[in-house]
Design a protein around this motif. Structure first.
Motif, PDB file in Angstrom:
ATOM      1  N   UNK A   1       0.849  -1.197   0.000  1.00 33.40           N
ATOM      2  CA  UNK A   1       0.000   0.000   0.000  1.00 33.40           C
ATOM      3  C   UNK A   1       0.882   1.243   0.000  1.00 33.40           C
ATOM      4  N   UNK A   2       1.866   1.254   0.897  1.00 32.96           N
ATOM      5  CA  UNK A   2       2.759   2.412   0.995  1.00 32.96           C
ATOM      6  C   UNK A   2       3.563   2.596  -0.287  1.00 32.96           C
ATOM      7  N   UNK A   3       4.059   1.478  -0.818  1.00 37.06           N
ATOM      8  CA  UNK A   3       4.836   1.530  -2.066  1.00 37.06           C
ATOM      9  C   UNK A   3       3.988   2.122  -3.193  1.00 37.06           C
ATOM     10  N   UNK A   4       2.758   1.645  -3.327  1.00 31.97           N
ATOM     11  CA  UNK A   4       1.897   2.113  -4.412  1.00 31.97           C
ATOM     12  C   UNK A   4       1.494   3.575  -4.218  1.00 31.97           C
ATOM     13  N   UNK A   5       1.254   3.955  -2.964  1.00 30.73           N
ATOM     14  CA  UNK A   5       0.921   5.358  -2.693  1.00 30.73           C
ATOM     15  C   UNK A   5       2.081   6.258  -3.132  1.00 30.73           C
ATOM     16  N   UNK A   6       3.294   5.813  -2.844  1.00 36.99           N
ATOM     17  CA  UNK A   6       4.469   6.598  -3.228  1.00 36.99           C
ATOM     18  C   UNK A   6       4.583   6.681  -4.746  1.00 36.99           C
ATOM     19  N   UNK A   7       4.372   5.544  -5.405  1.00 34.60           N
ATOM     20  CA  UNK A   7       4.382   5.525  -6.869  1.00 34.60           C
ATOM     21  C   UNK A   7       3.339   6.512  -7.398  1.00 34.60           C
ATOM     22  N   UNK A   8       2.148   6.488  -6.781  1.00 33.17           N
ATOM     23  CA  UNK A   8       1.065   7.372  -7.210  1.00 33.17           C
ATOM     24  C   UNK A   8       1.414   8.843  -7.035  1.00 33.17           C
ATOM     25  N   UNK A   9       1.986   9.182  -5.893  1.00 39.36           N
ATOM     26  CA  UNK A   9       2.369  10.583  -5.640  1.00 39.36           C
ATOM     27  C   UNK A   9       3.397  11.046  -6.666  1.00 39.36           C
ATOM     28  N   UNK A  10       4.387  10.191  -6.918  1.00 34.59           N
ATOM     29  CA  UNK A  10       5.425  10.560  -7.903  1.00 34.59           C
ATOM     30  C   UNK A  10       4.808  10.740  -9.289  1.00 34.59           C
ATOM     31  N   UNK A  11       3.873   9.849  -9.622  1.00 38.74           N
ATOM     32  CA  UNK A  11       3.228   9.924 -10.941  1.00 38.74           C
ATOM     33  C   UNK A  11       2.437  11.221 -11.071  1.00 38.74           C
ATOM     34  N   UNK A  12       1.702  11.574 -10.014  1.00 39.50           N
ATOM     35  CA  UNK A  12       0.906  12.810 -10.053  1.00 39.50           C
ATOM     36  C   UNK A  12       1.815  14.014 -10.256  1.00 39.50           C
ATOM     37  N   UNK A  13       2.915  14.029  -9.522  1.00 38.37           N
ATOM     38  CA  UNK A  13       3.858  15.156  -9.652  1.00 38.37           C
ATOM     39  C   UNK A  13       4.434  15.192 -11.070  1.00 38.37           C
ATOM     40  N   UNK A  14       4.841  14.035 -11.565  1.00 37.76           N
ATOM     41  CA  UNK A  14       5.425  13.976 -12.912  1.00 37.76           C
ATOM     42  C   UNK A  14       4.410  14.389 -13.969  1.00 37.76           C
ATOM     43  N   UNK A  15       3.131  14.044 -13.734  1.00 34.89           N
ATOM     44  CA  UNK A  15       2.108  14.349 -14.744  1.00 34.89           C
ATOM     45  C   UNK A  15       1.971  15.857 -14.945  1.00 34.89           C
ATOM     46  N   UNK A  16       2.147  16.618 -13.860  1.00 33.39           N
ATOM     47  CA  UNK A  16       2.067  18.093 -13.989  1.00 33.39           C
ATOM     48  C   UNK A  16       3.188  18.583 -14.895  1.00 33.39           C
ATOM     49  N   UNK A  17       4.358  17.951 -14.751  1.00 36.13           N
ATOM     50  CA  UNK A  17       5.509  18.365 -15.552  1.00 36.13           C
ATOM     51  C   UNK A  17       5.300  17.990 -17.020  1.00 36.13           C
ATOM     52  N   UNK A  18       4.924  16.740 -17.249  1.00 34.45           N
ATOM     53  CA  UNK A  18       4.765  16.252 -18.623  1.00 34.45           C
ATOM     54  C   UNK A  18       3.655  17.017 -19.343  1.00 34.45           C
ATOM     55  N   UNK A  19       2.617  17.387 -18.593  1.00 32.66           N
ATOM     56  CA  UNK A  19       1.470  18.076 -19.209  1.00 32.66           C
ATOM     57  C   UNK A  19       1.906  19.369 -19.897  1.00 32.66           C
ATOM     58  N   UNK A  20       2.925  20.025 -19.335  1.00 30.38           N
ATOM     59  CA  UNK A  20       3.349  21.303 -19.937  1.00 30.38           C
ATOM     60  C   UNK A  20       4.629  21.157 -20.745  1.00 30.38           C
ATOM     61  N   UNK A  21       5.099  19.926 -20.916  1.00 30.65           N
ATOM     62  CA  UNK A  21       6.317  19.696 -21.706  1.00 30.65           C
ATOM     63  C   UNK A  21       6.031  19.920 -23.178  1.00 30.65           C
ATOM     64  N   UNK A  22       6.934  20.621 -23.860  1.00 34.52           N
ATOM     65  CA  UNK A  22       6.682  20.912 -25.271  1.00 34.52           C
ATOM     66  C   UNK A  22       6.891  19.657 -26.129  1.00 34.52           C
ATOM     67  N   UNK A  23       6.258  19.675 -27.276  1.00 34.70           N
ATOM     68  CA  UNK A  23       6.268  18.539 -28.196  1.00 34.70           C
ATOM     69  C   UNK A  23       7.678  18.025 -28.489  1.00 34.70           C
ATOM     70  N   UNK A  24       8.589  18.953 -28.769  1.00 30.72           N
ATOM     71  CA  UNK A  24       9.942  18.542 -29.171  1.00 30.72           C
ATOM     72  C   UNK A  24      10.600  17.688 -28.093  1.00 30.72           C
ATOM     73  N   UNK A  25      10.424  18.073 -26.832  1.00 29.53           N
ATOM     74  CA  UNK A  25      11.053  17.318 -25.743  1.00 29.53           C
ATOM     75  C   UNK A  25      10.438  15.928 -25.626  1.00 29.53           C
ATOM     76  N   UNK A  26       9.112  15.849 -25.783  1.00 31.12           N
ATOM     77  CA  UNK A  26       8.467  14.528 -25.717  1.00 31.12           C
ATOM     78  C   UNK A  26       9.002  13.640 -26.842  1.00 31.12           C
ATOM     79  N   UNK A  27       9.149  14.220 -28.036  1.00 27.81           N
ATOM     80  CA  UNK A  27       9.651  13.434 -29.166  1.00 27.81           C
ATOM     81  C   UNK A  27      11.098  13.009 -28.954  1.00 27.81           C
TER      82      UNK A  27
END
Lengths: 421, 421
Positions: free
Chosen positions: A7-33
């Motif tokens: 449970x703790x491991x997955x919660x941590x994975x989830x928190x990291x994913x949520x934080x990363x999602x904010x970053x990726x959401x505003x990442x420009x196309x070129x960087x994703x490519x």
């Protein structure tokens, strides 16, 4: 790990994913490519490492005595590795759906209202043996601006971890957080149970695998699920069908491939054309070793047809078996499809304009076709460029799900100081 | 009714709804509109009956000692009845979304692929006191080609049944099955519990009411839910904001109406403009009797500001209370909104092109605005013509949900005998 550890491991994975999602959401196309191409390069470079990791999984699988089909899905040949790399490069070449603004129009109040396409946020993908899904899903989620949490089958753990290393390398090479794609490291089932209820950290779950897996997940999930259940697909040959088109389509829909979800499982034939066309089709199917099951009327025309049970009409054979029913018209055909089908893909063969229009409107399936084969129900054939799966749901995404199915839209409102009276 | 009776009753309702949904899905626009207009006429004609039924509900409510706000929502004045009738006529006047075909284009294989807008099927609406929702929801579901199962608050049972009679009359007048809109006749809570898990018969649930109701439903539902939780809306006044626009917008967003979900609850002000603008805004708010809570920096500029607790930042006051925070820039503003907000509606006031673009892209809310008031987040203001609610979800529908939010899209494929190679 204990249940609380999981449970703790997955919660941590989830928190990291949520934080990363904010970053990726505003990442420009070129960087994703850049990240996608770097992933592809790492995968090509690590071919030997990947094969070695896969060999470990295969060894364990054989030791466990898994069946041949499973071993086959698990096997990652050199060709499979090249395929993963190409897949990632193709995703890099696709247009970026994120940020697209549509329908901006002025309202009487003076404000301008439109929609902007945005990522869903964090996507959880739960899949079975095939290790290539790891690269495939990671690429699609990233291109659509999402963070991904991937949970592959335990049999493929070594292969998936090796692929995950290449994915992380690609992310960091492009300056993206490596937590943008996390591959669950435990094979404990409790991890899945946790993943599908973490509503704070996961926005949607996409299960890929057998019906059992998908039913279990959609029953227990607290997070929205984009799912694909059966593919009980139909071809209806209308009394006003072109004879040759009908033969070609009914043959292709069943025999071009037997194991795919868009393969025809039930053939419906109008009584007025049945006597002419069924013997012709019957010979084709029997010559190809297809077992035929059907109702009495069909049996009367092809003696090799064995009686179909009520269950046959709603069975996805995924095998050289076909059920055949003679119907008295369009209404009965539509009623049969809406009752026994799985809302996946259904086709009519007809030259009649009104019958075609009614079939398109009244058949409640994710893909409805006229004068072509159900086998075309596919993200690539539809021009989506890629496919994370085919949804038989009605909410959100229906039919083949590409990049757009991994996004949402928000309203944007542009004003010049307007206020509400 | 006993629990088993309720289960059986709801299953029957579900079966009837599913059957009716097939009929309504293929009903032509003119017939749906005739039904809507006939409903409106029946409601106008039955004004006295409706008032009498409503009087019964009000009597019981007072006997039960329900609070004034509840009584107010429950009350169905002559004006409310006329409003229901007008609402139905407006829905009749809206374009029919069903059957719309978009994006038909040829693929290299020769097939032509596009999408057709289709109904969701059966929609369950669960709402609280307001009886007018019965007519409103019935009309929207029908126009979007769906069957509806309506479950109103037990306090409004007599009013809802009286309105339901008018709805049924309208349906039959137009030759539609009266089961296309069913209003649950029992006030037993078990009926709701059953409704939200009947996946075979219900395609989506739309709860309308307080946060408690919505949270309970989304926790227990097995059917997809289009939901609206809090409206913790923000206005961020950028350092490059036009002073007058900022004052007008920040005033309107808070004080034009206090009890609505799109009312601003937190004001964020850039430190460089705070000292000039906060005293001006503070006076406006205080003169209107708005209680101000804020951080230390804000308090330093308006002594009447009492300290805000951590909880304040994520509280939907729905009252003349405003929390104010001074931020050091756009990044902090966006971070605050994405952290404490409810992804409902947030606005920036700025003349800076890049700040506006970044705010639009990076704020993860269902409506994101520039230089206008959050109060515009509304289906009518957006031109949807009607609104079943505002979704704070990401899947399927986001923001104000009109007719289109009650529909889905299926793929249609048109061929001339093409087969898959």
């Amino acid at each position: 790990m204990s249940t609380t550890d999981i449970k703790h491991y997955m919660q941590t994975v989830g928190q990291k994913a949520r934080a990363a999602s904010r970053f990726v959401a505003k990442t420009e196309t070129a960087a994703k490519n850049r990240a996608l191409i770097a992933m592809a390069e790492a995968i090509r470079r690590d071919e030997q490492k990947l094969l070695a990791a896969n060999a470990k999984d295969l060894e364990n699988a054989k030791a466990k005595g898994l069946d041949a089909a499973m071993i086959d899905r698990l096997t990652l040949a050199a060709r499979g590795i090249a395929g993963m790399a190409e897949g990632l490069q193709q995703i890099a070449a696709l247009a970026d759906p994120i940020g697209e603004i549509t329908g901006l129009s002025y309202r009487p109040s003076g404000i301008q209202v439109g929609k902007m396409r945005v990522p869903l946020g964090v996507i959880g993908i739960i899949y079975e043996a095939r290790p290539n899904v790891t690269a495939d899903a990671a690429g699609l989620c990233l291109k659509a601006g999402n963070a991904a949490i991937l949970r592959g089958g335990s049999e493929a753990i070594h292969s998936n971890q090796a692929i995950a290393a290449c994915v992380r390398e690609g992310l960091t090479t492009a300056g993206l957080p490596e937590t943008a794609v996390q591959v669950i490291e435990t094979t404990d089932r409790a991890a899945v149970g946790e993943l599908i209820v973490m509503r704070d950290y996961v926005d949607v779950i996409v299960p890929r695998g057998g019906k059992g897996l998908i039913e279990r997940i959609s029953n227990e999930a607290r997070v929205p699920v984009i799912k694909h259940l059966d593919g009980v697909c139909h071809v209806y040959i209308d009394d006003q069908a072109d004879f040759d088109k009908a033969v070609t389509i009914a043959d292709n829909a069943k025999t071009q491939r037997y194991g795919t979800c868009n393969t025809m499982e039930t053939l419906l034939v109008h009584v007025n054309i049945a006597e002419r066309i069924l013997p012709v089709l019957g010979k084709i199917y029997l010559d190809k070793g297809v077992e035929l099951r059907g109702d009495e009327a069909a049996h009367a025309m092809i003696t090799q047809i064995i009686p179909a049970t009520e269950e046959d009409w709603s069975t996805e054979y995924l095998a050289p078996i076909l059920s055949i029913r003679v119907v008295d018209g369009l209404d009965q055909a539509i009623e049969h499809i809406n009752r026994y089908g799985s809302q996946h893909t259904d086709a009519i063969v007809t030259e009649n304009y009104t019958h075609a229009r009614r079939f398109l409107r009244e058949v409640d399936s994710s893909s409805v076709m006229v004068n072509t084969t159900t086998r075309f129900a596919d993200g690539f054939e539809y021009g989506l460029g890629a496919e994370i799966g085919i949804s038989t749901d009605k909410i959100h995404a229906r039919g083949p799900v590409g990049l757009e199915g991994l996004t949402s839209q928000k309203y944007i409102v542009l004003g010049d100081g307007q206020i509400r009276q």
